[in-house]
Design a protein around this motif. Structure first.
Motif, PDB file in Angstrom:
ATOM      1  N   LEU A  89      69.842  43.185  45.131  1.00  0.00           N
ATOM      2  CA  LEU A  89      70.522  44.480  45.099  1.00  0.00           C
ATOM      3  C   LEU A  89      72.022  44.345  44.915  1.00  0.00           C
ATOM      4  CD1 LEU A  89      68.999  46.900  47.729  1.00  0.00           C
ATOM      5  CD2 LEU A  89      69.126  47.131  45.252  1.00  0.00           C
ATOM      6  N   ARG A  90      72.536  43.147  45.144  1.00  0.00           N
ATOM      7  CA  ARG A  90      73.976  42.978  44.984  1.00  0.00           C
ATOM      8  C   ARG A  90      74.355  43.021  43.517  1.00  0.00           C
ATOM      9  NH1 ARG A  90      74.360  37.543  48.303  1.00  0.00           N
ATOM     10  NH2 ARG A  90      72.785  37.149  46.727  1.00  0.00           N
ATOM     11  N   GLY A  95      70.864  47.980  41.244  1.00  0.00           N
ATOM     12  CA  GLY A  95      71.284  49.188  41.933  1.00  0.00           C
ATOM     13  C   GLY A  95      71.103  50.412  41.051  1.00  0.00           C
ATOM     14  N   VAL A 113      60.672  53.010  48.508  1.00  0.00           N
ATOM     15  CA  VAL A 113      61.327  52.094  49.422  1.00  0.00           C
ATOM     16  C   VAL A 113      61.760  50.856  48.645  1.00  0.00           C
ATOM     17  CG1 VAL A 113      59.837  52.967  51.218  1.00  0.00           C
ATOM     18  CG2 VAL A 113      59.378  50.758  50.256  1.00  0.00           C
ATOM     19  N   VAL A 114      63.035  50.575  48.737  1.00  0.00           N
ATOM     20  CA  VAL A 114      63.595  49.461  47.993  1.00  0.00           C
ATOM     21  C   VAL A 114      63.623  48.226  48.882  1.00  0.00           C
ATOM     22  CG1 VAL A 114      65.568  48.656  46.681  1.00  0.00           C
ATOM     23  CG2 VAL A 114      65.046  51.093  46.766  1.00  0.00           C
ATOM     24  N   VAL A 115      63.182  47.139  48.381  1.00  0.00           N
ATOM     25  CA  VAL A 115      63.217  45.889  49.127  1.00  0.00           C
ATOM     26  C   VAL A 115      63.848  44.797  48.283  1.00  0.00           C
ATOM     27  CG1 VAL A 115      61.879  44.254  50.455  1.00  0.00           C
ATOM     28  CG2 VAL A 115      61.074  46.570  50.233  1.00  0.00           C
ATOM     29  N   ASN A 116      64.623  44.002  48.936  1.00  0.00           N
ATOM     30  CA  ASN A 116      65.408  42.944  48.360  1.00  0.00           C
ATOM     31  C   ASN A 116      64.744  41.607  48.650  1.00  0.00           C
ATOM     32  OD1 ASN A 116      67.730  42.377  47.070  1.00  0.00           O
ATOM     33  ND2 ASN A 116      69.055  42.602  48.841  1.00  0.00           N
ATOM     34  N   LEU A 118      65.956  38.593  47.282  1.00  0.00           N
ATOM     35  CA  LEU A 118      66.897  37.503  47.043  1.00  0.00           C
ATOM     36  C   LEU A 118      66.190  36.332  46.367  1.00  0.00           C
ATOM     37  CD1 LEU A 118      68.973  37.644  50.338  1.00  0.00           C
ATOM     38  CD2 LEU A 118      69.546  38.556  48.089  1.00  0.00           C
ATOM     39  N   GLN A 123      60.025  36.123  51.162  1.00  0.00           N
ATOM     40  CA  GLN A 123      60.411  37.528  51.281  1.00  0.00           C
ATOM     41  C   GLN A 123      59.526  38.397  50.402  1.00  0.00           C
ATOM     42  OE1 GLN A 123      62.985  39.164  52.960  1.00  0.00           O
ATOM     43  NE2 GLN A 123      63.439  37.320  54.126  1.00  0.00           N
ATOM     44  N   ALA A 127      57.086  41.343  51.642  1.00  0.00           N
ATOM     45  CA  ALA A 127      57.213  42.729  51.180  1.00  0.00           C
ATOM     46  C   ALA A 127      55.893  43.244  50.625  1.00  0.00           C
ATOM     47  CB  ALA A 127      58.306  42.820  50.127  1.00  0.00           C
TER      48      ALA A 127
ATOM     49  N   LEU B  89      73.662  53.159  45.740  1.00  0.00           N
ATOM     50  CA  LEU B  89      73.313  51.750  45.550  1.00  0.00           C
ATOM     51  C   LEU B  89      73.972  51.144  44.323  1.00  0.00           C
ATOM     52  CD1 LEU B  89      69.566  51.146  46.362  1.00  0.00           C
ATOM     53  CD2 LEU B  89      71.588  50.178  47.427  1.00  0.00           C
ATOM     54  N   ARG B  90      74.474  51.996  43.434  1.00  0.00           N
ATOM     55  CA  ARG B  90      75.112  51.446  42.236  1.00  0.00           C
ATOM     56  C   ARG B  90      76.440  50.812  42.591  1.00  0.00           C
ATOM     57  NH1 ARG B  90      74.847  56.854  38.876  1.00  0.00           N
ATOM     58  NH2 ARG B  90      75.880  57.417  40.810  1.00  0.00           N
ATOM     59  N   GLY B  95      75.117  47.514  48.008  1.00  0.00           N
ATOM     60  CA  GLY B  95      74.117  46.511  47.693  1.00  0.00           C
ATOM     61  C   GLY B  95      74.264  45.307  48.600  1.00  0.00           C
ATOM     62  N   GLN B 102      68.923  43.814  55.512  1.00  0.00           N
ATOM     63  CA  GLN B 102      67.534  43.507  55.298  1.00  0.00           C
ATOM     64  C   GLN B 102      67.197  42.112  55.794  1.00  0.00           C
ATOM     65  OE1 GLN B 102      66.477  44.433  51.230  1.00  0.00           O
ATOM     66  NE2 GLN B 102      65.168  46.005  52.069  1.00  0.00           N
ATOM     67  N   PHE B 111      60.802  46.135  58.977  1.00  0.00           N
ATOM     68  CA  PHE B 111      60.750  46.356  57.542  1.00  0.00           C
ATOM     69  C   PHE B 111      61.840  47.368  57.223  1.00  0.00           C
ATOM     70  CE2 PHE B 111      58.477  48.161  53.729  1.00  0.00           C
ATOM     71  CZ  PHE B 111      58.505  47.002  52.983  1.00  0.00           C
ATOM     72  N   VAL B 113      63.689  49.882  54.825  1.00  0.00           N
ATOM     73  CA  VAL B 113      63.525  50.625  53.586  1.00  0.00           C
ATOM     74  C   VAL B 113      64.862  51.254  53.221  1.00  0.00           C
ATOM     75  CG1 VAL B 113      61.170  51.085  54.279  1.00  0.00           C
ATOM     76  CG2 VAL B 113      62.842  52.881  54.474  1.00  0.00           C
ATOM     77  N   VAL B 114      65.290  50.959  52.029  1.00  0.00           N
ATOM     78  CA  VAL B 114      66.581  51.443  51.561  1.00  0.00           C
ATOM     79  C   VAL B 114      66.381  52.729  50.774  1.00  0.00           C
ATOM     80  CG1 VAL B 114      68.620  50.873  50.233  1.00  0.00           C
ATOM     81  CG2 VAL B 114      67.336  49.067  51.356  1.00  0.00           C
TER      82      VAL B 114
END
Lengths: 359, 359
Positions: A89-90, A95, A113-116, A118, A123, A127, B89-90, B95, B102, B111, B113-114
């Motif tokens: 997400l970075r 994003g 639901v957004v999950v990162n 990495l 991970q 998820a 998030l942009r 991010g 997370q 868990f 959720v974003v």
DNA sequence: TTGTATGCGTTATCAG
DNA sequence: CTGATAACGCATACAA
């Protein structure tokens, strides 16, 4: 009978948070309708009269009723949840995709639901498992390098999966991405034909299965076909972040002269390379013409503005969302494979627009 | 009896996806233990012998059992879900926070959720309601400007809320942010004392309740105390994105000379201003010294590298996560208010490091 | 350490 | 539109 009535009086009168939370039955009683009717109201069924609906909603409001979605999901085995599992997400690229997907799907009544991950396999598995356990209706997945294809396939049997950005060797799983091979080829062609570069390099992660690999392939094939020289020194693998890119590129520049043309696997990586060139004393754009990938928001305003292969995040996000929706609704007879066109945004960093100096 | 047995045989033999999904009972039978034991295994209870645990896990694996978390959450009224509701998030800033939060919370078994609100009140309410309905254990919230404080308070009664980055007039809700006033003051002080700027401007969103407002206040107070001139022309409100910033600043530069010193409410905004200066012909850093806010990853490598007020995303994310955890565990006797120190990262864009030209 | 019984709040069905 | 009734799959006393 009297004891029941007393209990009900008891928690209504005093304590801040009543021991027994209010449920549909309580709302039904207060609104003087049946539980079934309340249920219909909560699920927005058209079967209930407007007048009744308002009465129920008002009662629910007054009692402070909170719909118990876990109970509902438990009952229906559906959750109206869609997972969006991304690698990082970075990176503003993801994003922007997340923003698009979320907007689109929330209009359709889904909760994204957004999950990162990495790019960490553990991970990712975590998820996916969690989504399965929560009976998510579907998932948009940017698979980590090294993903277990069999596992992804298995997950896809249980809930619709749409691969995003990174293709996998699994024909029965849908995929939405962009024409990475062509993008890499176009970048190479531009450097060779317009700017007459002969010595070329590709910088950034080209892990097997990644978009970078395909971009690199298109780049390499084009360079070779044109009789150019592909300098392997610049193959900075595992590089994703701007700061990593900067350090790696500076180190490389200590021992080698830059290639005449450089294609980077993302804009983030290109930023680092550009600054490394400048700090190493290569101030002319013609010292090393740079092209990035993604065309994120900042790239047009970077100094120099970055020439970049643009893949539309909005298009990508929306069609991935549409695909997963279709799959959820059972409208997909066979997996979808969608490769969006990419387009070269020509700016300063390759030497096309005005500027002559990098810094 | 025989009909039951037949049913069980029936779906095991043929169809790809058996009509009746496998549940704990099936696992229990296959592993030759009771349902309760399987339950204990699934919840990682220490009460079960290793040998038994493995037997159960193996049976679950073979049957393709998927734990039904909705049923469990329904039963326990807990979900082990924590919401992270952010404005955009942009923006790489969020991010990075998302990545930190997370990572930290998933280690604790939660868990995350974003959810993206795009600073839209409806989206925010939607997200909050949804989280409540799903019995989320807590939420980290970057509240939209114009949020209904009473509603946030109400949500906080139902599930622990930690405000992130943006403070609200609600003393009973925890808050984790940074010392925005001081950051704005430090930026102003640097421009005035080190670079002897007299005419100063602040560019970017200063909506009431936003971090920008407090940054601006610190900036303004410092400028006034030093006898400098605060030029109100540059107050570009509602500006968040780099491209917006660029356009707005270019327009302003058509009619006014830039201030000697400019503080921007985010690095994203500073990028746009910097490029606008350059494209409008202000090539010397001393034409307009620029300081950003956030110190995101790219800023150190921008050209010119950006002087920025740094607030540590990692610190912010981790302490917000810790706070919500403490609240969930009932360890919080009263709301936490945490303001992290911010620190000026001095680089080129204010004229401190080497470069003399912007482009 | 394991087995047994009970109920969590909702939706689906179906006859009114 | 309403009312009654049965699941849904799991956790948790409590007993063994």
């Amino acid at each position: 009978m009297s004891s029941e009535a007393q209990q009900h009086e008891a928690h209504d009168s005093l304590g801040r948070r009543p021991a027994r939370p209010v449920r549909m039955l309580d709302v039904a009683r207060a609104a003087d309708v049946s539980r079934a009717t309340v249920s219909l109201v909560m699920t927005n069924s058209p079967l209930v009269a407007d007048h009744t609906r308002e009465k129920v909603l008002k009662a629910a409001q007054e009692l402070g009723y909170v719909y118990n979605r876990n109970a509902a999901s438990f009952r229906t085995q559906r959750s109206y949840i869609i997972g969006l599992v991304v690698s990082d997400l970075r990176n503003p690229f993801f994003g922007e995709i997340a923003a698009t997907v979320q907007q689109f799907l929330s209009e359709q009544g889904y909760f994204v639901v957004v999950v990162n991950t990495l790019d960490n396999l553990e991970q990712q598995e975590h998820a996916l498992t969690r989504l399965l356990e929560s009976r998510a209706d579907g998932v948009l997945l940017v698979p980590c390098p090294g993903s277990d294809v069999a596992r992804i396939r298995e997950v896809n049997e249980l809930m619709p999966v749409v691969l995003l950005t990174r293709e996998l060797d699994a024909p029965e799983v849908s995929y939405v991405g962009s024409m990475d091979y062509d993008g890499g080829a176009a970048a190479a062609r531009h450097l060779i034909e317009v700017h007459e570069c002969r010595r070329l390099g590709f910088f950034g992660n080209t892990a097997p299965g990644s978009a970078g690999e395909k971009r690199f392939n298109g780049f390499r094939d084009t360079v070779e076909a044109a009789g150019g020289t592909l300098e392997p020194i610049w193959q900075g693998n595992h590089i994703e972040l701007t700061s990593q890119s900067y350090r790696a590129f500076r180190t490389l520049l200590e021992t080698s002269a830059p290639p005449e043309g450089l294609v980077c696997n993302s804009d983030n990586v290109a930023y680092g390379a550009l600054r490394a060139l400048r700090d190493s004393g290569f101030m002319q754009i013609s010292d090393c013409r740079v092209i990035g990938f993604d065309d994120v928001e900042q790239s047009a305003l970077w100094s120099p503005s970055l020439t970049s292969v643009s893949v539309s995040r909005a298009d990508l996000g929306v069609s991935a969302a549409q695909t997963v929706l279709a799959a959820i609704r059972g409208e997909l007879k066979q997996p979808v494979v969608l490769r969006h066109q990419s387009q070269l945004q020509v700016r300063e960093s390759c030497g096309c627009a005005m500027a002559g100096e990098i810094a």
